[in-house]
Design an enzyme around this catalytic site. Structure first.
Site, PDB file in Angstrom:
ATOM      1  N   HIS A 107       2.674  -6.859   4.835  1.00  0.00           N
ATOM      2  CA  HIS A 107       1.313  -6.535   4.848  1.00  0.00           C
ATOM      3  C   HIS A 107       0.937  -6.897   6.376  1.00  0.00           C
ATOM      4  O   HIS A 107       1.733  -7.857   7.050  1.00  0.00           O
ATOM      5  CB  HIS A 107       0.415  -7.444   3.928  1.00  0.00           C
ATOM      6  CG  HIS A 107       0.562  -6.945   2.355  1.00  0.00           C
ATOM      7  ND1 HIS A 107      -0.339  -5.857   1.972  1.00  0.00           N
ATOM      8  CD2 HIS A 107       1.600  -7.279   1.497  1.00  0.00           C
ATOM      9  CE1 HIS A 107      -0.023  -5.593   0.675  1.00  0.00           C
ATOM     10  NE2 HIS A 107       1.042  -6.654   0.425  1.00  0.00           N
ATOM     11  N   GLU A 116       1.675 -11.572   5.820  1.00  0.00           N
ATOM     12  CA  GLU A 116       0.622 -10.866   6.422  1.00  0.00           C
ATOM     13  C   GLU A 116       1.384 -11.082   7.774  1.00  0.00           C
ATOM     14  O   GLU A 116       1.135 -12.232   8.342  1.00  0.00           O
ATOM     15  CB  GLU A 116      -0.631 -11.457   6.299  1.00  0.00           C
ATOM     16  CG  GLU A 116      -1.269 -11.372   5.008  1.00  0.00           C
ATOM     17  CD  GLU A 116      -1.893 -10.082   4.403  1.00  0.00           C
ATOM     18  OE1 GLU A 116      -1.835  -9.259   5.511  1.00  0.00           O
ATOM     19  OE2 GLU A 116      -2.052  -9.748   3.310  1.00  0.00           O
ATOM     20  N   GLU A 147      -2.109   0.475   7.935  1.00  0.00           N
ATOM     21  CA  GLU A 147      -1.252  -0.574   7.444  1.00  0.00           C
ATOM     22  C   GLU A 147      -0.112  -0.108   6.684  1.00  0.00           C
ATOM     23  O   GLU A 147       0.976  -0.683   6.721  1.00  0.00           O
ATOM     24  CB  GLU A 147      -2.100  -1.571   6.753  1.00  0.00           C
ATOM     25  CG  GLU A 147      -1.171  -2.685   6.078  1.00  0.00           C
ATOM     26  CD  GLU A 147      -2.082  -3.586   5.231  1.00  0.00           C
ATOM     27  OE1 GLU A 147      -3.328  -3.225   4.814  1.00  0.00           O
ATOM     28  OE2 GLU A 147      -1.592  -4.549   4.638  1.00  0.00           O
ATOM     29  N   HIS A 153       0.900  -1.233   0.140  1.00  0.00           N
ATOM     30  CA  HIS A 153      -0.175  -0.172   0.004  1.00  0.00           C
ATOM     31  C   HIS A 153       0.864   1.189  -0.067  1.00  0.00           C
ATOM     32  O   HIS A 153       2.011   1.260  -0.156  1.00  0.00           O
ATOM     33  CB  HIS A 153      -0.934  -0.012   1.092  1.00  0.00           C
ATOM     34  CG  HIS A 153      -1.616  -1.318   1.290  1.00  0.00           C
ATOM     35  ND1 HIS A 153      -2.920  -1.789   0.572  1.00  0.00           N
ATOM     36  CD2 HIS A 153      -1.517  -2.383   1.908  1.00  0.00           C
ATOM     37  CE1 HIS A 153      -3.042  -2.922   0.848  1.00  0.00           C
ATOM     38  NE2 HIS A 153      -2.241  -3.492   1.726  1.00  0.00           N
TER      39      HIS A 153
HETATM   40 ZN   LIG Z   1      -2.315  -5.182   2.687  1.00  0.00          ZN
END
Ligand SMILES: [Zn+2]
Length: 332
Positions: free
Chosen positions: A214, A296, A159, A122
């Site tokens: 992430h 993640e 995030e 992101h």
């Molecule tokens: Zn993400």
């Protein structure tokens, strides 16, 4: 990104036919931590994003962007805009001016000559560029949004700030090992890059390993980390056939080291306790021609996971775990 959301879009992962024998080797690296290295094939999720995780396929929710400048949950879940105050402890350390530049490759070290591309998922400014990041890009199997905003903790810490902070820590660690490290974005772009470009950066750098960082946006109670590995895709511009095996090896090593160094358990909601998930819907993986995985690191929407993700000392361990896994992979 609720569980049903973003990263996981595939809320009902299916068991992959590929259960690997490698499991044994990995299990040895992570005594007792990851039992049964099965691999789930999560099929279908949207996202692309960058990732995996929180990237949900869908679009961006600019309206829910936290005032803290964070991103809205891309994954679909919106951050609580009401409580925008971020505990001081949650503030990631600000990268120094020097940190935001690419450091020169170390002159020596076990990873001398190796190139690692780190993709901080992101972009903290994506929520201000809905039109641009909702533009569709082709990921071989389908078209999906250029990028997504990413999720955020319930307190509004985005995030994208988490991913960039961990990327800086990981870069420092890998450079100490002699690697040449390149980031796909370093807070130096107004949005994105798009997922196809994120993959292309790794390809053009001829990366020996690439990792997209992430944190998920699943439901409260869903905890733990998981590593996403590319499944076999051969369609359009996507051809992962040559990277499936090395990426799986990279993923297992990263997962093993992550468990060992952070002491954090694998996801309790995906991967069947293995911390490993295989997906074929992520542009960042489908378009990669170099060994690549997504990680993640935890679930920003769970209070206990959020406490870890917002801790600088935990993020350092997370980066250390990733670094050790990558070093292990690159040294063979
Ligand atoms: Zn993400």
């Amino acid at each position: 990104m609720s569980y049903t959301g973003p990263d996981f879009e595939p809320s009902q992962p299916r068991r992959s036919p590929l259960r690997r024998p490698l499991t044994v080797a990995v299990a040895a690296l992570v005594p007792g931590a990851l039992l049964g290295w099965g691999v789930y094939a999560a099929v279908g999720g949207p996202d692309d994003g960058d990732g995996g995780g929180s990237d949900r396929a869908g679009g961006v929710r600019t309206s829910s962007a936290p005032s803290s400048g964070g991103s809205a949950g891309d994954d679909g879940e919106k951050p609580t805009t009401g409580s925008s105050s971020v505990p001081t402890s949650e503030k990631p350390s600000k990268p120094s001016a020097s940190a935001s530049k690419s450091a020169p490759a170390a002159a020596s070290g076990p990873l001398e000559g190796k190139v690692v591309v780190i993709d901080p998922g992101h972009n903290t400014a994506n929520f201000q560029h809905a039109t641009e990041i909702n533009r569709k890009v082709n990921v071989g199997t389908h078209w999906k949004a250029c990028d997504t905003t990413g999720t955020a903790t319930n307190a509004g810490w985005p995030e994208a700030k988490f991913t960039l902070d961990v990327a800086h820590r990981l870069r420092t660690l890998l450079e100490k090992q002699g690697a040449t490290v390149k980031l796909t974005q370093d807070g130096d772009r107004s949005y994105g890059p798009c997922v196809d470009e994120r993959a292309r950066i790794g390809n053009e750098a001829h990366a020996d390993a690439a990792i997209s960082i992430h944190a998920d946006g699943s439901g409260a109670g869903n905890r733990g980390f998981h590593v996403i590995m590319p499944g076999p895709v051969h369609e359009g511009a996507a051809d992962t056939r040559d990277i499936v095996a090395p990426s799986a090896e990279l993923g297992k090593r990263v997962a093993g080291s992550f468990v060992r160094v952070t002491g954090t358990a694998p996801s309790n909601y995906l991967g069947d306790g293995t911390g490993l998930v295989t997906r074929t819907d992520l542009g960042g993986l489908n378009l990669s021609t170099v060994p690549k995985v997504f990680i993640e690191c935890g679930n920003m929407r769970d209070g206990k996971d959020a406490a870890l993700l917002t801790s600088g000392s935990w993020r350092q361990k997370a980066a250390q775990g990733m670094s050790e896994g990558i070093v292990s992979f690159l040294r063979g």
